[in-house]
Design a protein around this motif. Structure first.
Motif, PDB file in Angstrom:
ATOM      1  N   TYR A 244       0.809  -1.215   0.000  1.00  0.00           N
ATOM      2  CA  TYR A 244       0.000   0.000   0.000  1.00  0.00           C
ATOM      3  C   TYR A 244       0.845   1.269   0.000  1.00  0.00           C
ATOM      4  CZ  TYR A 244       1.143   0.313   4.983  1.00  0.00           C
ATOM      5  OH  TYR A 244       1.818   0.404   6.180  1.00  0.00           O
ATOM      6  N   PHE A 245       0.224   2.336  -0.490  1.00  0.00           N
ATOM      7  CA  PHE A 245       0.686   3.709  -0.295  1.00  0.00           C
ATOM      8  C   PHE A 245      -0.429   4.411   0.458  1.00  0.00           C
ATOM      9  CE2 PHE A 245       0.032   8.108  -1.600  1.00  0.00           C
ATOM     10  CZ  PHE A 245       1.248   8.694  -1.291  1.00  0.00           C
ATOM     11  N   SER A 246      -0.101   5.138   1.522  1.00  0.00           N
ATOM     12  CA  SER A 246      -1.139   5.869   2.247  1.00  0.00           C
ATOM     13  C   SER A 246      -0.669   7.282   2.565  1.00  0.00           C
ATOM     14  CB  SER A 246      -1.530   5.138   3.534  1.00  0.00           C
ATOM     15  OG  SER A 246      -0.473   5.161   4.475  1.00  0.00           O
ATOM     16  N   MET A 247      -1.647   8.141   2.819  1.00  0.00           N
ATOM     17  CA  MET A 247      -1.346   9.547   3.103  1.00  0.00           C
ATOM     18  C   MET A 247      -2.364  10.063   4.106  1.00  0.00           C
ATOM     19  SD  MET A 247      -1.253  12.731   0.436  1.00  0.00           S
ATOM     20  CE  MET A 247      -2.964  12.497  -0.028  1.00  0.00           C
ATOM     21  N   GLY A 248      -1.896  10.880   5.069  1.00  0.00           N
ATOM     22  CA  GLY A 248      -2.808  11.486   6.024  1.00  0.00           C
ATOM     23  C   GLY A 248      -2.592  10.985   7.428  1.00  0.00           C
ATOM     24  N   MET A 249      -3.686  10.808   8.159  1.00  0.00           N
ATOM     25  CA  MET A 249      -3.601  10.560   9.600  1.00  0.00           C
ATOM     26  C   MET A 249      -2.879   9.259   9.937  1.00  0.00           C
ATOM     27  SD  MET A 249      -7.473   9.410  10.634  1.00  0.00           S
ATOM     28  CE  MET A 249      -8.207   7.944   9.888  1.00  0.00           C
ATOM     29  N   ASP A 250      -3.127   8.180   9.166  1.00  0.00           N
ATOM     30  CA  ASP A 250      -2.484   6.912   9.491  1.00  0.00           C
ATOM     31  C   ASP A 250      -0.974   7.011   9.340  1.00  0.00           C
ATOM     32  OD1 ASP A 250      -3.038   6.787   6.486  1.00  0.00           O
ATOM     33  OD2 ASP A 250      -1.697   5.083   6.774  1.00  0.00           O
ATOM     34  N   ALA A 251      -0.544   7.729   8.294  1.00  0.00           N
ATOM     35  CA  ALA A 251       0.893   7.897   8.065  1.00  0.00           C
ATOM     36  C   ALA A 251       1.508   8.788   9.146  1.00  0.00           C
ATOM     37  CB  ALA A 251       1.133   8.494   6.680  1.00  0.00           C
ATOM     38  N   GLN A 252       0.746   9.770   9.640  1.00  0.00           N
ATOM     39  CA  GLN A 252       1.251  10.638  10.701  1.00  0.00           C
ATOM     40  C   GLN A 252       1.488   9.850  11.987  1.00  0.00           C
ATOM     41  OE1 GLN A 252      -0.950  14.250  11.405  1.00  0.00           O
ATOM     42  NE2 GLN A 252      -0.076  14.555  13.433  1.00  0.00           N
ATOM     43  N   VAL A 253       0.536   8.986  12.342  1.00  0.00           N
ATOM     44  CA  VAL A 253       0.690   8.156  13.532  1.00  0.00           C
ATOM     45  C   VAL A 253       1.892   7.226  13.366  1.00  0.00           C
ATOM     46  CG1 VAL A 253      -0.372   6.316  14.902  1.00  0.00           C
ATOM     47  CG2 VAL A 253      -1.749   8.269  14.151  1.00  0.00           C
ATOM     48  N   SER A 254       2.021   6.622  12.189  1.00  0.00           N
ATOM     49  CA  SER A 254       3.140   5.722  11.921  1.00  0.00           C
ATOM     50  C   SER A 254       4.467   6.464  12.019  1.00  0.00           C
ATOM     51  CB  SER A 254       2.979   5.107  10.527  1.00  0.00           C
ATOM     52  OG  SER A 254       4.049   4.230  10.232  1.00  0.00           O
ATOM     53  N   TYR A 255       4.501   7.703  11.513  1.00  0.00           N
ATOM     54  CA  TYR A 255       5.725   8.512  11.563  1.00  0.00           C
ATOM     55  C   TYR A 255       6.117   8.794  13.017  1.00  0.00           C
ATOM     56  CZ  TYR A 255       8.992  12.355  10.638  1.00  0.00           C
ATOM     57  OH  TYR A 255      10.101  13.168  10.590  1.00  0.00           O
ATOM     58  N   ALA A 404      -1.605  23.852   4.214  1.00  0.00           N
ATOM     59  CA  ALA A 404      -0.657  23.029   4.967  1.00  0.00           C
ATOM     60  C   ALA A 404       0.724  23.085   4.324  1.00  0.00           C
ATOM     61  CB  ALA A 404      -1.150  21.583   5.012  1.00  0.00           C
ATOM     62  N   ASP A 405       1.763  23.097   5.149  1.00  0.00           N
ATOM     63  CA  ASP A 405       3.123  23.126   4.601  1.00  0.00           C
ATOM     64  C   ASP A 405       3.729  21.734   4.516  1.00  0.00           C
ATOM     65  OD1 ASP A 405       3.522  22.565   7.250  1.00  0.00           O
ATOM     66  OD2 ASP A 405       4.846  24.271   7.652  1.00  0.00           O
ATOM     67  N   HIS A 406       3.007  20.723   5.031  1.00  0.00           N
ATOM     68  CA  HIS A 406       3.494  19.349   4.927  1.00  0.00           C
ATOM     69  C   HIS A 406       2.330  18.385   5.125  1.00  0.00           C
ATOM     70  CE1 HIS A 406       3.474  19.876   9.342  1.00  0.00           C
ATOM     71  NE2 HIS A 406       3.223  18.563   9.367  1.00  0.00           N
ATOM     72  N   THR A 407       2.556  17.148   4.743  1.00  0.00           N
ATOM     73  CA  THR A 407       1.652  16.049   5.079  1.00  0.00           C
ATOM     74  C   THR A 407       2.522  14.845   5.396  1.00  0.00           C
ATOM     75  OG1 THR A 407      -0.301  14.794   4.390  1.00  0.00           O
ATOM     76  CG2 THR A 407       1.373  15.196   2.696  1.00  0.00           C
ATOM     77  N   PHE A 408       1.892  13.726   5.688  1.00  0.00           N
ATOM     78  CA  PHE A 408       2.641  12.509   5.998  1.00  0.00           C
ATOM     79  C   PHE A 408       2.244  11.425   5.010  1.00  0.00           C
ATOM     80  CE2 PHE A 408       2.555  14.973   9.841  1.00  0.00           C
ATOM     81  CZ  PHE A 408       3.833  14.826  10.353  1.00  0.00           C
ATOM     82  N   MET A 409       3.234  10.647   4.562  1.00  0.00           N
ATOM     83  CA  MET A 409       2.994   9.578   3.601  1.00  0.00           C
ATOM     84  C   MET A 409       3.652   8.301   4.116  1.00  0.00           C
ATOM     85  SD  MET A 409       3.602  11.556  -0.036  1.00  0.00           S
ATOM     86  CE  MET A 409       2.680  13.050  -0.425  1.00  0.00           C
ATOM     87  N   ARG A 410       3.184   7.169   3.570  1.00  0.00           N
ATOM     88  CA  ARG A 410       3.721   5.879   4.025  1.00  0.00           C
ATOM     89  C   ARG A 410       3.656   4.876   2.882  1.00  0.00           C
ATOM     90  NH1 ARG A 410       1.456   2.165   8.944  1.00  0.00           N
ATOM     91  NH2 ARG A 410      -0.551   2.885   8.170  1.00  0.00           N
ATOM     92  N   ILE A 411       4.733   4.108   2.710  1.00  0.00           N
ATOM     93  CA  ILE A 411       4.779   3.026   1.730  1.00  0.00           C
ATOM     94  C   ILE A 411       5.129   1.734   2.452  1.00  0.00           C
ATOM     95  CG2 ILE A 411       5.962   2.078  -0.287  1.00  0.00           C
ATOM     96  CD1 ILE A 411       6.491   4.866  -1.262  1.00  0.00           C
ATOM     97  N   ASP A 412       4.219   0.768   2.405  1.00  0.00           N
ATOM     98  CA  ASP A 412       4.453  -0.547   3.014  1.00  0.00           C
ATOM     99  C   ASP A 412       5.061  -0.443   4.415  1.00  0.00           C
ATOM    100  OD1 ASP A 412       3.397  -1.696   0.789  1.00  0.00           O
ATOM    101  OD2 ASP A 412       5.248  -2.592   0.053  1.00  0.00           O
ATOM    102  N   GLY A 413       4.482   0.418   5.239  1.00  0.00           N
ATOM    103  CA  GLY A 413       4.911   0.521   6.629  1.00  0.00           C
ATOM    104  C   GLY A 413       6.027   1.513   6.895  1.00  0.00           C
ATOM    105  N   GLU A 414       6.610   2.113   5.847  1.00  0.00           N
ATOM    106  CA  GLU A 414       7.711   3.071   6.045  1.00  0.00           C
ATOM    107  C   GLU A 414       7.193   4.496   5.821  1.00  0.00           C
ATOM    108  OE1 GLU A 414      11.858   1.614   4.936  1.00  0.00           O
ATOM    109  OE2 GLU A 414      10.611   0.803   3.328  1.00  0.00           O
TER     110      GLU A 414
END
Length: 499
Positions: A244-255, A404-414
């Motif tokens: 998966y590729f994800s963006m938003g709240m889930d990626a922020q929590v993961s970060y 917004a000046d940034h967002t959070f993204m995630r690829i396969d858990g990273e």
């Protein structure tokens, strides 16, 4: 009585020895220039394996697993990814296999035709190996089994290998090897991703510190000058993913979770503790009541224009509901520790919205949205699912100057923190279908395949491919993940952040 016990013990030992012989590979296959062994046809292993282990994954488990596998099999067929990358290992072995076959070695042919790979680590480690196998363009690519050693373990769970960290003793390893021998092969889609942003006129050259990007997105090397995806005046990163590729709240929590783990690795030695910490971060970040605590500028519709391309090869804008704060582009039916955000659409949705079940080899990616963490909890229900937005062959996100000046993204858990434009520049992320790779699946496999006769198909047999659609890129560089040759981990980088 004592003699009987001794006889039983010897019988068990002989049985174990004969069983393990079915997986062993002799040194002359693994090590170039090693003296050639004389092997009779009856000694040919039914299921020769090469094992890759991220020794830093799962706390101490990765290291323990390495020791056990090396004690049971030929230690030269068990590799620590902290010492050498899989691209170099596989290239060396396959070059040697080709040489031996030219010399008429039938045993080498048997090994190549029956070889299976095992990778133990987190989803990032597994994705690394999958990318390497994809890049090497092998004539007979081996199928891959995944040992769950990470926190989410979405890849292993999707193919029936479980999501709990495994045992590392001899019996646990033998049990896993037995499953590998009995497993069936299943093809899955791979997805290419590019991210392009304008090079800043002032300040540091890199808009993102290289080590902040995931390995699967060329964290250490942008596209080359000769790559047709290169565009003057821009930074272009490229790579691929499987889940998966994800963006938003889930990626922020993961970060936030990954940042805390980097600062205090000693606190993250146990899978149960890791998952508990993750849940606490969800609450502390305010995602349980996102509509109250987070400004509307965090909503996906405010951040980006989203376009999709279906099989006909025509881009169309995707309408994102204003309440959606997280978007997931999903390839496998396993997200956030084994949940299935897409579910199975009923017959009315199949007819009215042209939606299908989430097949892993249909060339389509499922696009799902979430409002907040409570919305995510609906996945725990038997038929729960997120907001189904679309299925597509390609998807594009265009981020323009906004609130917004940034967002959070995630690829396969990273995960990573992605800067957004501060002037009229545009950041573009585009995902497109790349190819397929062979996975190994157990009888508990959660994934569904179009080619499996037991899986009902809702797709027509004569669907049009969009390979000649607009913006199509067909060069040799595009068809690579970058996991082999260019996907290098520099000296001094801790491989544990692949877990």
């Amino acid at each position: 009585m004592a003699k009987n016990l001794m006889a039983d013990s010897n019988t068990d030992s002989d049985t174990d020895t004969n069983f393990l012989k079915e997986f062993k590979i002799p040194n002359y296959i693994l090590l170039p220039n090693e003296p050639k062994d004389h092997i009779s046809p009856e000694d040919e292993p039914k299921c020769p394996v090469i094992i890759f282990i991220n020794s830093k994954s799962g706390g101490q488990l990765g290291g323990d697993l390495l020791v056990t596998y090396r004690s049971l099999l030929n230690e030269n067929q068990v590799f620590d990814l902290g010492e050498e990358g899989p691209d170099k290992i596989l290239r060396r072995i396959y070059v040697n296999l080709a040489k031996l076959q030219r010399e008429g070695d039938k045993f080498a042919t048997h090994i190549q035709e029956n070889l299976r790979l095992i990778v133990a680590g987190g989803d990032g480690t597994a994705g690394w190996l999958l990318g390497v196998v994809s890049d090497l363009k092998l004539s007979h690519p081996p199928a891959i089994a995944t040992v769950p050693l990470g926190t989410g373990n979405n890849l292993p769970f999707a193919f029936g290998w479980g999501k709990k960290n495994p045992g590392t003793d001899e019996n646990a390893v033998k049990s896993f090897l037995r499953q590998v021998m009995d497993a069936k092969e299943m093809k899955i889609d791979s997805w290419h991703i590019i991210m392009r942003m304008r090079a800043p006129k002032e300040g540091p050259c890199d808009p993102i510190a290289p080590l902040e990007l995931p390995h699967s997105l060329h964290a250490f090397q942008r596209v080359s000058d000769t790559d047709e995806l290169n565009k003057e005046g821009y930074h272009t990163f490229r790579g691929g993913f499987w889940n998966y590729f994800s963006m938003g709240m889930d990626a922020q929590v993961s970060y936030a979770f990954h940042s805390e783990r980097k600062l205090h690795p000693e606190k993250f030695k146990n899978q149960l503790i890791n998952q508990s910490t993750y849940a606490k971060i969800v609450g502390s970040q305010g995602w349980l009541f996102a509509s109250l605590f987070h400004h509307s500028s965090r909503n996906i519709a405010q951040l980006a224009k989203v376009s999709i391309m279906k099989r006909q090869g025509r881009w169309e804008e995707l309408t994102i509901p204003q309440s959606i704060r997280s978007i997931v582009c999903l390839n496998l039916p396993s997200f956030s520790g084994g949940l299935n955000p897409w579910g199975t659409p009923n017959s009315k949705k199949l007819r009215d919205r042209d939606l299908t079940a989430p097949y892993v080899d249909d060339g389509l990616i499922e696009v799902v949205g979430f409002r907040d963490a409570w919305h995510g909890l609906v996945l725990l229900a038997p038929k729960g699912h997120g907001t189904r937005l679309a299925q597509a062959h390609r998807i594009r996100f265009e981020f323009h100057k906004g609130g917004a000046d940034h967002t959070f993204m995630r690829i396969d858990g990273e995960p990573w923190k992605q800067p957004l434009p501060v002037n009229d520049n545009t950041v573009v992320v585009e995902i497109s279908h790349l190819g397929q790779v062979n996975m190994l699946a157990t009888q508990d496999c959660k994934s569904r395949s179009l080619s499996d006769p037991s899986t009902p198909s809702n797709h027509g047999a004569d669907e049009e491919d969009d390979s000649n659609g607009d913006d199509s890129v067909t060069g040799e560089e595009y068809r690579k993940f970058g996991a082999a040759d260019t996907f290098k981990i520099p000296d001094g980088v801790d491989i544990s952040h692949l877990s």
